[in-house]
Design a protein around this motif. Structure first.
Motif, short mmCIF file in Angstrom:
data_model
loop_
_atom_site.label_atom_id
_atom_site.label_comp_id
_atom_site.label_asym_id
_atom_site.label_seq_id
_atom_site.Cartn_x
_atom_site.Cartn_y
_atom_site.Cartn_z
N TYR B 35 22.28 49.55 35.15
CA TYR B 35 23.78 49.67 35.41
C TYR B 35 24.36 48.66 36.49
O TYR B 35 23.45 48.32 37.35
N GLN B 37 27.75 47.90 38.89
CA GLN B 37 29.03 48.26 39.59
C GLN B 37 29.69 47.19 40.43
O GLN B 37 29.13 46.77 41.38
N GLY B 40 35.82 47.75 42.68
CA GLY B 40 36.67 48.54 42.14
C GLY B 40 36.58 48.96 40.64
O GLY B 40 37.30 49.76 40.04
N GLN B 41 35.32 48.92 40.13
CA GLN B 41 35.04 49.42 38.85
C GLN B 41 34.01 50.55 39.26
O GLN B 41 33.51 50.69 39.92
N GLY B 42 33.86 51.21 37.70
CA GLY B 42 33.05 52.29 37.66
C GLY B 42 31.57 51.70 37.33
O GLY B 42 31.43 50.35 37.37
N LEU B 43 30.70 52.52 36.91
CA LEU B 43 29.33 52.02 36.69
C LEU B 43 29.26 51.41 35.20
O LEU B 43 29.86 52.24 34.36
N PHE B 45 27.23 50.27 31.90
CA PHE B 45 25.93 50.51 31.40
C PHE B 45 25.48 49.20 30.81
O PHE B 45 26.45 47.97 30.55
#
Lengths: 116, 119
Positions: B35, B37, B40-43, B45
């Protein structure tokens, strides 16, 4: 495409306050739902998970989450937070079956700061 | 230790260089994920390996990204001709989920990540 939304970017609470972090997912079918926590300087750890059965899930450290299918929600709660709960919390989802069954879709995270 | 191990923990490199990130999963875990990251972003895929099956590369953002998993254990994520937008924390996770069932209820265990900075 599946998505996960976390409503709060940063939550600041005093110790002993109650906590509720919102999480909504967009997938219309059966989903598995997770909350992960990342303490400062540490790796992501599983807090709790929902696969089936009782929609109220108990996790570690007094956390719980409720799966409400009609609202596509999986909110995280704790009745009384402690300073040690300061961390970033991530909600994640994955479809029950079909293509892309295994990878998680994460929300952007909610940073929780607990003031002593 | 018994957890997922990633190396290096930090990597700083110049734009245009190639980088290799390593992941050593938990012993016995057949499933391995990468993943990313970003700030400021999520994880996000990237890629999924399960045993000897062909990997699911659907999350790789461009053909500059590739990954291998040799012997069903250690994995290497390679980014060629790095760009500044590649700067992120790259996380590896492993799981004991199996291909014997379409669905498995095993959670993913994450490593500490590699923080990649492109100058």
């Amino acid at each position: 495409a599946q998505s996960v939304s976390q409503h709060n970017h940063h939550v600041i609470l005093s110790e002993a306050a109650s906590l509720e972090l919102g999480c909504n997912y967009s997938y219309g079918g059966t989903v598995n739902l997770f909350w992960y926590v990342q303490y400062p300087g540490q790796h992501l750890q599983l807090l709790l998970k929902y696969f089936s059965g009782d929609p109220l899930v108990k996790g570690i450290k007094g956390f719980e989450a409720e799966f409400i299918k009609s609202k596509f929600s999986f909110n995280l709660r704790k009745p009384s937070v402690q300073w040690s709960d300061t961390a970033e919390y991530f909600c994640a989802a994955r479809p029950y079956s079909g293509a892309g069954s295994y990878q998680l879709t994460f929300g952007k995270g909610t940073k929780l700061s607990v003031i002593p | 230790g018994a957890g997922v191990s990633q190396s290096p923990s930090n990597k700083v490199t110049e734009k245009g260089k190639d980088v290799e990130l390593r992941c050593d999963p938990i012993s016995g875990h057949t499933a391995l994920y990468w993943y990313r990251q970003s700030l400021g972003q999520g994880l996000e895929f990237l890629i999924y390996f399960q045993g000897n099956s062909a990997p699911d590369k659907s999350g790789l953002p461009s053909d500059r990204f590739s990954a291998e998993r040799t012997g069903g254990s250690v994995s290497t994520l390679t980014i060629q001709r790095t760009q500044q937008e590649d700067s992120a924390v790259y996380l590896c996770a492993s799981s004991s989920e199996s291909t014997l069932a379409v669905y498995s209820n095993q959670p993913q265990h994450f490593g500490d990540g590699t923080r990649l900075s492109i100058l």
